[in-house]
Design a protein around this motif. Structure first.
Motif, PDB file in Angstrom:
ATOM      1  N   PHE A 519       0.827  -1.210   0.000  1.00 52.09           N
ATOM      2  CA  PHE A 519       0.000   0.000   0.000  1.00 52.09           C
ATOM      3  C   PHE A 519       0.865   1.266   0.000  1.00 52.09           C
ATOM      4  N   ASP A 520       2.110   1.118  -0.468  1.00 52.18           N
ATOM      5  CA  ASP A 520       3.059   2.247  -0.553  1.00 52.18           C
ATOM      6  C   ASP A 520       3.300   2.901   0.809  1.00 52.18           C
ATOM      7  N   VAL A 521       3.321   2.087   1.855  1.00 48.44           N
ATOM      8  CA  VAL A 521       3.591   2.594   3.203  1.00 48.44           C
ATOM      9  C   VAL A 521       4.970   2.111   3.635  1.00 48.44           C
ATOM     10  N   THR A 522       5.829   3.060   3.958  1.00 43.12           N
ATOM     11  CA  THR A 522       7.170   2.774   4.466  1.00 43.12           C
ATOM     12  C   THR A 522       7.266   3.319   5.893  1.00 43.12           C
ATOM     13  N   PRO A 523       8.287   2.912   6.676  1.00 45.11           N
ATOM     14  CA  PRO A 523       8.356   3.316   8.087  1.00 45.11           C
ATOM     15  C   PRO A 523       8.245   4.816   8.326  1.00 45.11           C
ATOM     16  N   ASP A 524       8.680   5.632   7.360  1.00 44.19           N
ATOM     17  CA  ASP A 524       8.618   7.082   7.563  1.00 44.19           C
ATOM     18  C   ASP A 524       7.206   7.635   7.433  1.00 44.19           C
ATOM     19  N   LYS A 525       6.245   6.805   6.966  1.00 46.76           N
ATOM     20  CA  LYS A 525       4.865   7.264   6.760  1.00 46.76           C
ATOM     21  C   LYS A 525       3.925   6.812   7.883  1.00 46.76           C
ATOM     22  N   LEU A 526       4.452   6.228   8.943  1.00 48.18           N
ATOM     23  CA  LEU A 526       3.614   5.711  10.023  1.00 48.18           C
ATOM     24  C   LEU A 526       3.246   6.824  11.002  1.00 48.18           C
ATOM     25  N   PRO A 527       2.056   6.746  11.625  1.00 48.99           N
ATOM     26  CA  PRO A 527       1.009   5.736  11.432  1.00 48.99           C
ATOM     27  C   PRO A 527       0.217   6.005  10.155  1.00 48.99           C
ATOM     28  N   ALA A 528      -0.432   4.953   9.638  1.00 52.27           N
ATOM     29  CA  ALA A 528      -1.222   5.087   8.414  1.00 52.27           C
ATOM     30  C   ALA A 528      -2.461   4.206   8.516  1.00 52.27           C
ATOM     31  N   LEU A 529      -3.431   4.500   7.665  1.00 48.57           N
ATOM     32  CA  LEU A 529      -4.658   3.697   7.571  1.00 48.57           C
ATOM     33  C   LEU A 529      -4.891   3.378   6.106  1.00 48.57           C
ATOM     34  N   ALA A 530      -5.011   2.092   5.775  1.00 48.00           N
ATOM     35  CA  ALA A 530      -5.343   1.663   4.422  1.00 48.00           C
ATOM     36  C   ALA A 530      -6.741   1.060   4.432  1.00 48.00           C
ATOM     37  N   VAL A 531      -7.628   1.594   3.602  1.00 46.07           N
ATOM     38  CA  VAL A 531      -8.968   1.035   3.431  1.00 46.07           C
ATOM     39  C   VAL A 531      -8.911   0.134   2.202  1.00 46.07           C
ATOM     40  N   VAL A 532      -9.140  -1.162   2.399  1.00 48.66           N
ATOM     41  CA  VAL A 532      -8.890  -2.156   1.354  1.00 48.66           C
ATOM     42  C   VAL A 532     -10.179  -2.862   0.945  1.00 48.66           C
ATOM     43  N   ALA A 533     -10.432  -2.882  -0.377  1.00 50.80           N
ATOM     44  CA  ALA A 533     -11.509  -3.702  -0.941  1.00 50.80           C
ATOM     45  C   ALA A 533     -10.831  -4.950  -1.503  1.00 50.80           C
ATOM     46  N   ALA A 534     -10.734  -5.995  -0.688  1.00 50.00           N
ATOM     47  CA  ALA A 534      -9.940  -7.168  -1.043  1.00 50.00           C
ATOM     48  C   ALA A 534     -10.467  -7.862  -2.297  1.00 50.00           C
ATOM     49  N   SER A 535     -11.786  -7.925  -2.457  1.00 44.53           N
ATOM     50  CA  SER A 535     -12.359  -8.630  -3.602  1.00 44.53           C
ATOM     51  C   SER A 535     -12.048  -7.935  -4.916  1.00 44.53           C
ATOM     52  N   LYS A 536     -11.804  -6.626  -4.867  1.00 40.02           N
ATOM     53  CA  LYS A 536     -11.513  -5.866  -6.088  1.00 40.02           C
ATOM     54  C   LYS A 536     -10.039  -5.518  -6.220  1.00 40.02           C
ATOM     55  N   GLN A 537      -9.229  -5.875  -5.208  1.00 31.53           N
ATOM     56  CA  GLN A 537      -7.805  -5.544  -5.169  1.00 31.53           C
ATOM     57  C   GLN A 537      -7.583  -4.042  -5.382  1.00 31.53           C
ATOM     58  N   ARG A 538      -8.312  -3.242  -4.604  1.00 31.81           N
ATOM     59  CA  ARG A 538      -8.172  -1.789  -4.658  1.00 31.81           C
ATOM     60  C   ARG A 538      -8.091  -1.256  -3.225  1.00 31.81           C
ATOM     61  N   TYR A 539      -7.498  -0.073  -3.077  1.00 30.32           N
ATOM     62  CA  TYR A 539      -7.343   0.482  -1.732  1.00 30.32           C
ATOM     63  C   TYR A 539      -7.284   2.002  -1.779  1.00 30.32           C
ATOM     64  N   VAL A 540      -7.497   2.603  -0.608  1.00 33.93           N
ATOM     65  CA  VAL A 540      -7.352   4.049  -0.410  1.00 33.93           C
ATOM     66  C   VAL A 540      -6.476   4.240   0.817  1.00 33.93           C
ATOM     67  N   LEU A 541      -5.515   5.126   0.726  1.00 38.35           N
ATOM     68  CA  LEU A 541      -4.659   5.427   1.867  1.00 38.35           C
ATOM     69  C   LEU A 541      -5.134   6.721   2.510  1.00 38.35           C
TER      70      LEU A 541
END
Length: 641
Positions: A519-541
């Protein structure tokens, strides 16, 4: 060219320049290519559409195509470039000392970038797409000194090819880190013909669930809401096209069942001749069987034939509208929108039936076959078929108006518009459920993702349907107090959103760095929240502060369709080693680096002190030898004055 197009042109030129070598950028003159503009539902100008890397099988058009997403952000070069780069699939593995053995273990050719940045390079993403199934790509983050030592890396960035599993056999790229140079280098070390990468294949999200005897009853038969397709077989390999079918119909659920292992269960449910694809309707008392195309040779379960079968048996919730019931159909539109399709066909297509089923209990759909000319003129319809959404802004019959749908007739584009009309009424249903004492708000800690059985992404989120709200936090011991405060914030948001389609979980993104990089999250971007639609393989950060109100707003915007999602390619596996061990290793590496840096600094300081001492002695000797001459020069200079 319109005035808006002329105004936009300089920004678009900048977009092309910034994306050169990463993404293909093109333009279409819609005055000269009207058919092409109509094909993609282009009405206003300029319109920007972003096409994905992979094709998706469209069961309604019975062909595979790249389904574009319309860009709706700021019309600036910066905004467009950032949006496009976010949508690049990421086939690049984040490689660390803890997972390097998995990345290197086989003979598949690999390319490895030792980066000086914490983010995945867009150029690496572009290369991984171009050489997919010919080369495995990885990136090592700047802090990983253990791997730098193993590969004898003295500076970053460095790019190398690894033909097997031995770091000593790695070949260092000595040219420029430009796309043209890297393409030639990678071409020389990659496979000449495509071959599936075992790691990428293992990471692909599986939409088709493998059922056990107990699962069959509890998961399928007792589910009185969802439509299921179940592939019954006798221990044979499940057709690969079954996953494509699941992708084509993501709003249904899909599974496979081995009758050679559970013979009694198959006999109990009259499965009969194998293999067979069975489609269960919502109440599970009705089903239809498909045993392959009648004229097929060899593989009889191709995605085209299976999707046609499923499409034919989608329940028809579309009301037939005629002159006689026209007024009665439209009357409720004062309180709730009513979509109406005006067409020359007598029956709704599988696509329209699927859309109507998607909004079951929220919106009522209608179909008016062969509408009279006076109605077509009254609604100012230029061409059939035409979908018109009737609604009222203030809830009165006098203000009911028709909104003509102007997009393409695909499930994604139709639901993208209809979601906006359905959202307020979906919210009302949620509020009614919220008032029900039968569904108390969840309590206790948010579940933590891990590699252990029952704690994986599929168990805590992906296999449960709905949306995943994944918190990416620092799980190290030094961050305990901060992390607990962040989890308290998330627990408050979870309670406030209940009931909702969200399943909350959190992951140690430092330990499970490869998973977070999905989800393009690296240690320098923490904390983060990823909203994931697993069935569609899509997400929002989530972008913003990690506060209750901000997180709540992001989750609400996703439900209302105000947040645009981006695709992710494969879900990286979770770290199998204990996270405490991973953190200890990283801390040891960090301490060693700090110690080394301290030694270097001390050495430089001592060298500088010695240099100054020698310089001082040299100056003193020079003063002794040239003292008299210096005094004479001073006297002469005084006389001249």
């Amino acid at each position: 060219m319109t005035g808006h197009c002329k105004q936009f042109a300089p920004q678009y030129e900048k977009v092309a320049a910034n994306l050169q070598g990463l993404v293909k950028v093109g333009a279409v003159d819609c005055d000269k290519n009207k058919a092409l503009a109509a094909k993609f539902g282009t009405r206003g100008f300029p319109t920007l559409k972003i096409f994905p890397v992979d094709k998706t099988y469209n069961p309604y058009q019975k062909k595979s195509a790249k389904l574009p997403q319309e860009y709706s952000g700021q019309r600036t070069a910066k905004g467009i470039v950032e949006s496009v780069l976010r949508q690049l699939p990421n086939f690049v593995h984040v490689v660390s000392a803890s997972n390097a053995s998995v990345f290197l273990e086989d003979d598949y050719p690999k390319a490895l970038l030792f980066s000086d940045k914490d983010t995945i390079s867009p150029l690496m993403k572009a290369l991984s797409i171009q050489f997919r199934n010919r080369m495995r790509f990885g990136q090592v983050l700047p802090s990983d000194n253990v791997l730098k030592g193993q590969f004898s890396i003295s500076q970053s960035p460095s790019f190398l090819a690894v033909p097997g599993s031995d770091p000593k056999a790695a070949v260092l790229h000595t040219g420029k880190l430009k796309k043209e140079d890297l393409i030639k280098f990678v071409s020389d070390h990659s496979l000449k013909s495509k071959r599936d990468d075992p790691i990428l294949e293992s990471m692909k999200l599986k939409l088709v669930r493998t059922l056990t005897s107990d699962d069959f009853r509890s998961v399928v038969l007792e589910d009185k809401q969802d439509i299921w397709t179940v592939f019954f077989h006798s221990g044979d390999k499940v057709p690969s096209d079954l996953e494509r079918l699941a992708t084509s119909y993501p709003y249904f659920k899909h599974a496979s069942f081995d009758c050679s292992e559970y013979k009694d269960k198959c006999k109990e449910h009259n499965v009969g001749l194998l293999p067979v694809l069975r489609m269960y309707q919502s109440d599970k008392t009705e089903y239809e069987d498909f045993r392959g195309s009648a004229d097929c040779l060899g593989e009889c379960f191709k995605v085209g034939a299976m999707s046609e079968f499923v499409g034919e048996h989608v329940p028809n919730l579309v009301a037939a509208v005629t002159d006689a019931n026209w007024n009665s159909f439209l009357a409720p539109a004062a309180e709730r929108p009513r979509p109406l399709l005006l067409t020359r066909k007598q029956e709704p297509s599988p696509l329209f039936k699927s859309v109507a089923l998607h909004y079951k209990g929220v919106l009522t759909f209608g179909l008016f076959a062969n509408p009279p000319t006076r109605l077509i003129d009254q609604l100012n319809i230029k061409k059939l078929p035409q979908l018109v959404i009737f609604f009222s802004q203030n809830g009165t019959a006098e203000t009911v108006q028709g909104f003509p749908f102007q997009g393409g007739f695909t499930f994604e584009e139709l639901t993208g518009v209809l979601d906006q009309f359905a959202a307020p009424f979906s919210d009302k249903q949620q509020q009614q459920r919220k008032a029900s004492p039968a569904t108390p708000a969840p309590t206790g800690p948010i579940a933590q993702l891990g590699a252990e059985e029952g704690r994986g992404f599929e168990a805590l989120c992906g296999g449960r349907g709905g949306l995943c709200a994944v918190l990416l936090l620092d799980g190290s011991q030094g961050a305990t107090e901060r992390r607990e405060a962040q989890l308290k914030v998330a627990e408050a948001v979870r309670a406030r959103k209940h009931p909702s389609p969200y399943h909350f979980s959190w992951v140690d993104a430092v330990c499970h760095s490869a998973f977070a990089a999905t989800f393009d999250v690296t240690p320098d971007k923490l904390p983060a929240l990823a909203v994931v639609a697993a069935s569609k393989q899509r997400y929002v950060l989530h972008v913003g502060k990690f506060e209750e109100a901000e997180l709540d707003r992001t989750l609400e915007d996703v439900l209302r369709g105000r947040k645009k999602t981006g695709p992710y390619s494969q879900l990286a596996p979770l770290e199998t080693r204990p996270c405490a061990e991973v953190h200890a290793e990283m801390l040891a590496g960090s301490d060693a680096t700090a110690s080394s840096e301290d030694d270097d600094i001390m050495k430089e300081m001592m060298e500088e002190i010695e240099r100054k001492r020698q310089q001082s002695e040299s100056d003193e000797d020079s003063d002794d030898e040239g003292g008299k001459k210096s005094k004479k020069k001073k006297r002469k200079s005084k006389k001249k004055k």
